[in-house]
Scaffold this active site. Structure first.
Site, PDB file in Angstrom:
ATOM      1  N   ARG A 197       0.853  -1.203   0.000  1.00 45.24           N
ATOM      2  CA  ARG A 197       0.000   0.000   0.000  1.00 45.24           C
ATOM      3  C   ARG A 197       0.877   1.237   0.000  1.00 45.24           C
ATOM      4  NH1 ARG A 197      -2.321  -0.867   5.635  1.00 45.24           N
ATOM      5  NH2 ARG A 197      -0.228  -1.744   5.700  1.00 45.24           N
ATOM      6  N   GLU A 198       0.460   2.259  -0.738  1.00 44.67           N
ATOM      7  CA  GLU A 198       1.169   3.534  -0.673  1.00 44.67           C
ATOM      8  C   GLU A 198       1.070   4.047   0.764  1.00 44.67           C
ATOM      9  OE1 GLU A 198      -0.005   6.291  -3.712  1.00 44.67           O
ATOM     10  OE2 GLU A 198       0.115   4.749  -5.257  1.00 44.67           O
TER      11      GLU A 198
ATOM     12  N   ASN B 146      -7.549  -7.078  -4.823  1.00 39.97           N
ATOM     13  CA  ASN B 146      -7.928  -5.665  -4.878  1.00 39.97           C
ATOM     14  C   ASN B 146      -9.433  -5.499  -5.047  1.00 39.97           C
ATOM     15  OD1 ASN B 146      -5.435  -4.649  -4.398  1.00 39.97           O
ATOM     16  ND2 ASN B 146      -5.082  -3.804  -6.441  1.00 39.97           N
TER      17      ASN B 146
ATOM     18  N   PHE C  11     -10.800  -2.348   6.210  1.00 42.83           N
ATOM     19  CA  PHE C  11     -11.450  -1.906   4.961  1.00 42.83           C
ATOM     20  C   PHE C  11     -12.963  -1.806   5.072  1.00 42.83           C
ATOM     21  CE2 PHE C  11      -8.282  -1.179   1.665  1.00 42.83           C
ATOM     22  CZ  PHE C  11      -7.156  -1.446   2.440  1.00 42.83           C
TER      23      PHE C  11
ATOM     24  N   CYS D 179      -4.765   2.090  -7.885  1.00 41.21           N
ATOM     25  CA  CYS D 179      -4.997   0.639  -8.016  1.00 41.21           C
ATOM     26  C   CYS D 179      -6.461   0.221  -8.039  1.00 41.21           C
ATOM     27  CB  CYS D 179      -4.271  -0.081  -6.894  1.00 41.21           C
ATOM     28  SG  CYS D 179      -2.530   0.352  -6.841  1.00 41.21           S
TER      29      CYS D 179
ATOM     30  N   LYS E  41      -8.611   1.354 -11.116  1.00 32.62           N
ATOM     31  CA  LYS E  41      -8.094   0.751 -12.356  1.00 32.62           C
ATOM     32  C   LYS E  41      -8.296  -0.765 -12.345  1.00 32.62           C
ATOM     33  CE  LYS E  41      -3.400   0.300 -12.216  1.00 32.62           C
ATOM     34  NZ  LYS E  41      -3.018  -1.090 -12.264  1.00 32.62           N
TER      35      LYS E  41
ATOM     36  N   LYS F 164      -5.420   9.374  -0.262  1.00 36.99           N
ATOM     37  CA  LYS F 164      -5.383   8.914   1.132  1.00 36.99           C
ATOM     38  C   LYS F 164      -4.180   9.569   1.787  1.00 36.99           C
ATOM     39  CE  LYS F 164      -2.564   4.767   0.781  1.00 36.99           C
ATOM     40  NZ  LYS F 164      -2.436   3.385   1.152  1.00 36.99           N
TER      41      LYS F 164
ATOM     42  N   ARG G  77      -3.880  10.329  -7.959  1.00 36.31           N
ATOM     43  CA  ARG G  77      -4.622   9.558  -8.960  1.00 36.31           C
ATOM     44  C   ARG G  77      -5.983   9.099  -8.422  1.00 36.31           C
ATOM     45  NH1 ARG G  77       0.071   5.567 -10.898  1.00 36.31           N
ATOM     46  NH2 ARG G  77       0.833   6.032  -8.807  1.00 36.31           N
TER      47      ARG G  77
HETATM   48  C1  UGA Z   1      -4.096  -0.983  -2.601  1.00 32.50           C
HETATM   49  C2  UGA Z   1      -4.052  -2.303  -1.825  1.00 32.50           C
HETATM   50  O1  UGA Z   1      -4.427  -2.067  -0.461  1.00 32.50           O
HETATM   51  C3  UGA Z   1      -2.658  -2.916  -1.857  1.00 32.50           C
HETATM   52  O2  UGA Z   1      -2.666  -4.180  -1.213  1.00 32.50           O
HETATM   53  C4  UGA Z   1      -2.247  -3.092  -3.330  1.00 32.50           C
HETATM   54  O3  UGA Z   1      -0.933  -3.604  -3.436  1.00 32.50           O
HETATM   55  C5  UGA Z   1      -2.289  -1.749  -4.041  1.00 32.50           C
HETATM   56  O4  UGA Z   1      -3.631  -1.223  -3.954  1.00 32.50           O
HETATM   57  C6  UGA Z   1      -1.902  -1.987  -5.472  1.00 32.50           C
HETATM   58  O5  UGA Z   1      -2.618  -2.694  -6.177  1.00 32.50           O
HETATM   59  O6  UGA Z   1      -0.783  -1.610  -5.847  1.00 32.50           O
HETATM   60  P1  UGA Z   1      -3.361   1.556  -2.090  1.00 32.50           P
HETATM   61  O7  UGA Z   1      -4.075   1.896  -3.359  1.00 32.50           O
HETATM   62  O8  UGA Z   1      -1.998   2.094  -1.843  1.00 32.50           O
HETATM   63  O9  UGA Z   1      -3.225  -0.054  -1.959  1.00 32.50           O
HETATM   64  O10 UGA Z   1      -4.238   2.076  -0.873  1.00 32.50           O
HETATM   65  P2  UGA Z   1      -5.306   1.496   0.174  1.00 32.50           P
HETATM   66  O11 UGA Z   1      -4.806   1.768   1.517  1.00 32.50           O
HETATM   67  O12 UGA Z   1      -5.708   0.111  -0.140  1.00 32.50           O
HETATM   68  O13 UGA Z   1      -6.538   2.477  -0.117  1.00 32.50           O
HETATM   69  C7  UGA Z   1      -7.194   2.498  -1.364  1.00 32.50           C
HETATM   70  C8  UGA Z   1      -8.406   3.397  -1.305  1.00 32.50           C
HETATM   71  O14 UGA Z   1      -9.422   2.821  -0.498  1.00 32.50           O
HETATM   72  C9  UGA Z   1      -8.144   4.784  -0.722  1.00 32.50           C
HETATM   73  O15 UGA Z   1      -8.835   5.734  -1.490  1.00 32.50           O
HETATM   74  C10 UGA Z   1      -8.701   4.718   0.688  1.00 32.50           C
HETATM   75  O16 UGA Z   1      -9.126   5.965   1.183  1.00 32.50           O
HETATM   76  C11 UGA Z   1      -9.879   3.778   0.452  1.00 32.50           C
HETATM   77  N1  UGA Z   1     -10.315   3.065   1.681  1.00 32.50           N
HETATM   78  C12 UGA Z   1      -9.501   2.177   2.281  1.00 32.50           C
HETATM   79  C13 UGA Z   1     -11.599   3.292   2.164  1.00 32.50           C
HETATM   80  O17 UGA Z   1     -12.356   4.091   1.604  1.00 32.50           O
HETATM   81  N2  UGA Z   1     -12.006   2.610   3.270  1.00 32.50           N
HETATM   82  C14 UGA Z   1     -11.215   1.712   3.906  1.00 32.50           C
HETATM   83  O18 UGA Z   1     -11.668   1.117   4.920  1.00 32.50           O
HETATM   84  C15 UGA Z   1      -9.927   1.483   3.396  1.00 32.50           C
END
Ligand code: UGA
Length: 437
Positions: free
Chosen positions: A154-155, A211, A252, A263, A266, A324, A331
Site C-alpha cells: 500500500r502507498e 484488490n 477496509f 490501483c 483501475k 489517502k 490519482r
Molecule cells: C491498494 C491495496 O491495499 C494494496 O494491497 C495493493 O498492493 C495496491 O492497492 C496496489 O494494487 O498496488 P493503495 O491503493 O496504496 O493499496 O491504498 P489502500 O490503503 O488500499 O486504499 C485504497 C483506497 O481505499 C483509498 O482511497 C482509501 O481511502 C480507500 N479506503 C480504504 C476506504 O475508503 N475505506 C477503507 O476502509 C480502506
C-alpha cells in the site's frame, strides 16, 4: 543474487530498494532520465515515508543502482522484474499493456545465460504467457522462464508491507524459476512469511481478486452508510459489529467519499473487462464500481445540502487532496471529482494538503487558492471540508477555527470527528452514515 527492475515507479522503486535491503545486487532501469538523475542523487520522486532513507543507504553501500541503459546488466542478472505502469486504457477500462510489452522487447535482446523474467506489474491473466511469446519471438535463443510475482504493498505503508508481507505469491511453470524466486525471498523465511507457489494464471488473478475484494468491502460499507442515514443507524457501530466477526474482519470497512488511488479504480475496471473477454460476467465487481461512482456523486450532494444548496460565492476550506494520507498521489482522488463540481457551482475553493499540493496543482483547476499554512485557510470561511484523513487534521483547534470562520458548517467526509463533540463545540457537523444531532 543479481536483480534488474524495469520501471522505477511506486512498485519498482520500493521493490528494488527492498530487494537491495534483503542483500541482492539491484539495478533499477527507467526511461525517464530526470527521474534516474534524481534517484542517483538519493532523492525520490514520490512521497513515501521511509523510502528516501532506504534508497540512500543502499546507494551508499553499492547494493542499489539506477540507470537509463539496458546495457550488459540485464544479461548478467538472475532475475529481471517488469514493474512498469499498467494504466487504464482510455475508453474501455482495460489495462494498457504497451509499457509491459515494450519492456519485454527491450529485455529480450539483452538476455544471456539463464534468466527469470518476472511480472510485478498488475497485469491481466495471460500476460506472462504473452511476455514469454514476445521474448521468444525477439530472441529465439534466449534461455529464460517467465514468472508472475504480484505486489500487494500500500502507498504510505509500502516499506513495511514489502518487508513484512502477509504472503508472497509466485506463479510459474518451471521448478528452476520458482527456486530462484524463493531464494530471493529467503530473508522472509525468518518471519515465516507464507509463500504461495502456483501457476501463472492463478498468480495473476490473485492480485486482481484481492484488490477487487478489498474494494468490495469499501463499497459495501459505503452503501450501508447510505442505509444508515436513511434509517437513523450509525455506520461506525455497524462496521464494528460486523468487523468483529472473524469471518468478516474489521479492516477496509471504513466509510469514505469513495475509494481512489492508482490501483482499486483501475483494477476493478480491468477485472470487469477480463471477465467479459473471458465470456463471464462479474456482477459483483461491476456493482462495486457503480457504487463507488455513486458515493462520489452523493458526497457532492451532501456538501451542497450542508450549504443550503447555495454554493455560489461560498468559501470552502478543503483539507486533504490526495487519495489517502501519507502519499502525494492524486490519482483518482475524490478531490478530483468533487472540487471541480463545487467550482462549477460558483464556490471559492481554498485547499491544504500536507504533502500533496505540488501534485494537486498539476491536476486541479487553477481557480483554487492553495494554503501552505493550515490555519490561514479558515479565516472568513463558509465551510470546512475534510477530504483526506491526514493526522494533521485529527487534532484541529476547533474553538480557534470556529472563531475564524464566517459560519459553523463543518463537513467531514472521513468521519474523523465525533458528532457529539462537534455539537458541543457549536458546529453544524456533517459526516457520513451517522445520525445528525
Ligand atoms: C491498494 C491495496 O491495499 C494494496 O494491497 C495493493 O498492493 C495496491 O492497492 C496496489 O494494487 O498496488 P493503495 O491503493 O496504496 O493499496 O491504498 P489502500 O490503503 O488500499 O486504499 C485504497 C483506497 O481505499 C483509498 O482511497 C482509501 O481511502 C480507500 N479506503 C480504504 C476506504 O475508503 N475505506 C477503507 O476502509 C480502506
Amino acid at each position: 543474487m543479481k536483480v534488474v527492475i524495469i520501471g522505477s515507479g511506486y512498485v519498482g522503486l520500493v521493490s528494488g530498494t527492498c530487494f537491495a535491503e534483503f542483500g541482492a545486487q539491484v539495478t533499477c532501469i527507467d526511461t525517464d532520465k530526470q527521474k534516474i538523475d534524481l534517484l542517483n542523487n538519493g532523492k525520490i520522486p514520490i512521497y513515501e515515508p521511509g523510502l528516501e532513507e532506504l534508497v540512500r543507504s543502499n546507494l551508499d553501500n553499492g547494493k542499489l543502482n539506477f540507470t537509463n541503459e539496458y546495457g550488459e546488466i540485464v544479461g548478467e542478472s538472475d532475475l529481471v522484474f517488469i514493474a512498469v505502469g499498467t494504466p487504464s486504457r482510455r475508453g474501455d477500462g482495460h489495462a494498457d499493456l504497451s509499457y509491459v510489452f515494450q519492456a519485454a522487447k527491450d529485455i529480450a535482446s539483452h538476455l544471456k545465460g539463464y534468466t527469470v523474467v518476472v511480472n510485478k506489474s498488475t497485469v491481466p491473466v495471460g500476460t506472462a504467457r504473452n511476455v514469454k511469446r514476445i521474448i521468444e519471438a525477439e530472441n529465439p535463443n534466449a534461455n529464460f522462464d517467465v514468472a508472475s510475482n504480484p505486489e500487494f504493498l500500500r502507498e504510505g505503508a509500502a516499506i513495511s508491507d514489502f518487508m513484512r508481507p502477509d504472503r508472497v505469491v509466485i506463479g510459474g511453470e518451471s521448478e528452476q524459476a520458482l527456486g530462484v524466486l524463493k531464494e530471493l525471498y529467503r530473508p522472509l523465511n525468518l518471519i515465516e512469511t507464507p509463500i504461495i507457489l502456483t501457476d501463472l494464471e492463478s498468480a495473476e488473478l490473485i492480485k486482481y481478486a484481492s484488490n477487487a475484494f478489498l474494494a468490495t468491502k469499501i463499497s459495501f460499507i459505503n452503501e450501508m452508510s447510505m442505509l444508515c442515514e436513511a434509517v437513523g443507524a450509525d455506520v461506525h457501530a455497524v462496521s464494528k459489529g460486523m468487523g468483529l466477526d472473524g469471518r468478516i474482519g474489521k479492516k477496509f470497512l471504513h466509510v469514505s467519499p469513495g475509494y481512489g488511488g492508482s490501483c482499486f479504480p483501475k483494477d476493478t475496471k480491468a477485472l470487469v473487462r477480463i471477465a467479459q473477454e473471458s465470456g463471464v460476467t462479474s456482477r459483483i465487481v461491476e456493482s462495486v464500481v457503480e457504487v463507488n461512482e455513486a458515493q462520489k456523486a452523493r458526497m457532492f450532494k451532501k456538501i451542497s445540502l450542508a450549504l443550503d444548496d447555495e454554493l455560489s460565492g461560498k468559501v470552502i476550506s478543503v483539507l486533504g487532496l490526495t487519495f489517502k494520507p501519507d502519499t502525494d498521489d492524486m490519482r483518482d482522488a475524490p478531490s478530483i471529482s468533487i472540487i471541480p463540481k463545487l467550482i462549477e457551482q460558483g464556490a471559492k475553493i481554498r485547499a491544504h494538503d500536507p504533502h500533496g499540493m505540488e501534485e494537486a496543482k498539476k491536476v486541479l483547476s487553477e481557480n483554487i487558492d492553495f494554503y501552505e499554512n493550515l490555519y490561514d485557510i479558515f479565516k472568513g470561511s463558509d465551510a470546512v471540508l475534510i477530504l483526506t484523513e491526514w493526522n494533521e487534521y485529527r487534532g484541529l483547534d476547533l474553538d480557534e477555527i470556529k472563531k475564524m470562520m464566517n459560519t459553523n458548517v463543518f463537513i467531514d467526509l472521513r468521519n474523523i470527528y465525533e458528532p457529539v463533540l462537534m455539537k458541543e463545540k457549536g458546529y453544524n457537523y456533517f459526516c457520513i452514515g451517522r445520525p445528525t444531532l
